[in-house]
Design a protein around this motif. Sequence first.
Motif, PDB file in Angstrom:
ATOM      1  N   HIS A 142       0.836  -1.199   0.000  1.00  0.00           N
ATOM      2  CA  HIS A 142       0.000   0.000   0.000  1.00  0.00           C
ATOM      3  C   HIS A 142       0.876   1.256   0.000  1.00  0.00           C
ATOM      4  N   HIS A 143       2.008   1.215   0.692  1.00  0.00           N
ATOM      5  CA  HIS A 143       2.970   2.324   0.632  1.00  0.00           C
ATOM      6  C   HIS A 143       3.366   2.564  -0.823  1.00  0.00           C
ATOM      7  N   HIS A 144       3.630   1.484  -1.536  1.00  0.00           N
ATOM      8  CA  HIS A 144       4.051   1.573  -2.936  1.00  0.00           C
ATOM      9  C   HIS A 144       2.967   2.240  -3.785  1.00  0.00           C
ATOM     10  N   ILE A 145       1.721   1.851  -3.589  1.00  0.00           N
ATOM     11  CA  ILE A 145       0.613   2.447  -4.346  1.00  0.00           C
ATOM     12  C   ILE A 145       0.517   3.940  -4.054  1.00  0.00           C
ATOM     13  N   VAL A 146       0.634   4.309  -2.783  1.00  0.00           N
ATOM     14  CA  VAL A 146       0.575   5.720  -2.390  1.00  0.00           C
ATOM     15  C   VAL A 146       1.712   6.502  -3.049  1.00  0.00           C
TER      16      VAL A 146
END
Length: 165
Positions: A142-146
């Motif tokens: 999710h960090h990556h998507i953000v």
Amino acid sequence: EKDKKKRRKLAEDLIKDRPISAILESAIFVIKMTGVPRAMTHQIVRHRGMSFNQESLRVSSCYPNTIRAPDNLNGEQQAYFEQTARSCRDLYAWLVKSGIPMEQARNIMPMGTETKIMMITNLKELKGYLKARSSVITQDEHHHIVELIKIELQNKCPEFYKMVI
């Protein structure tokens, strides 16, 4: 490592607690994401101030969709994962061919089956989302998507980006 530091700096800049004018708050963003595992989209749609449109596996076949393997599998684990994913995909195809509706056959597909999702949000909600999903307890994926959303915002709307950070 240098790129990762740049992305983290970008993330920190965007979620600063600066006041936003009511006019800017109402700016609408439509963010289309592809190749997102279903397990991750379940995390994304928890943000209630946004609207979402997601590919329906009830009415469209997920047979051709990639199944994302967990990170850090060793060779034996990777081979076993791929074999199991192929078996699930083959069983799905057989069930549909045998007359089982897709909305029932889809239950055999792994949560790592990739899909498409569209997020529709205003700036206020987007900043809240980016801040919430940049915390230390958030999953790496999710960090990556953000980070990708922030990079796209800076690339596609550079002048607007400068105004809101």
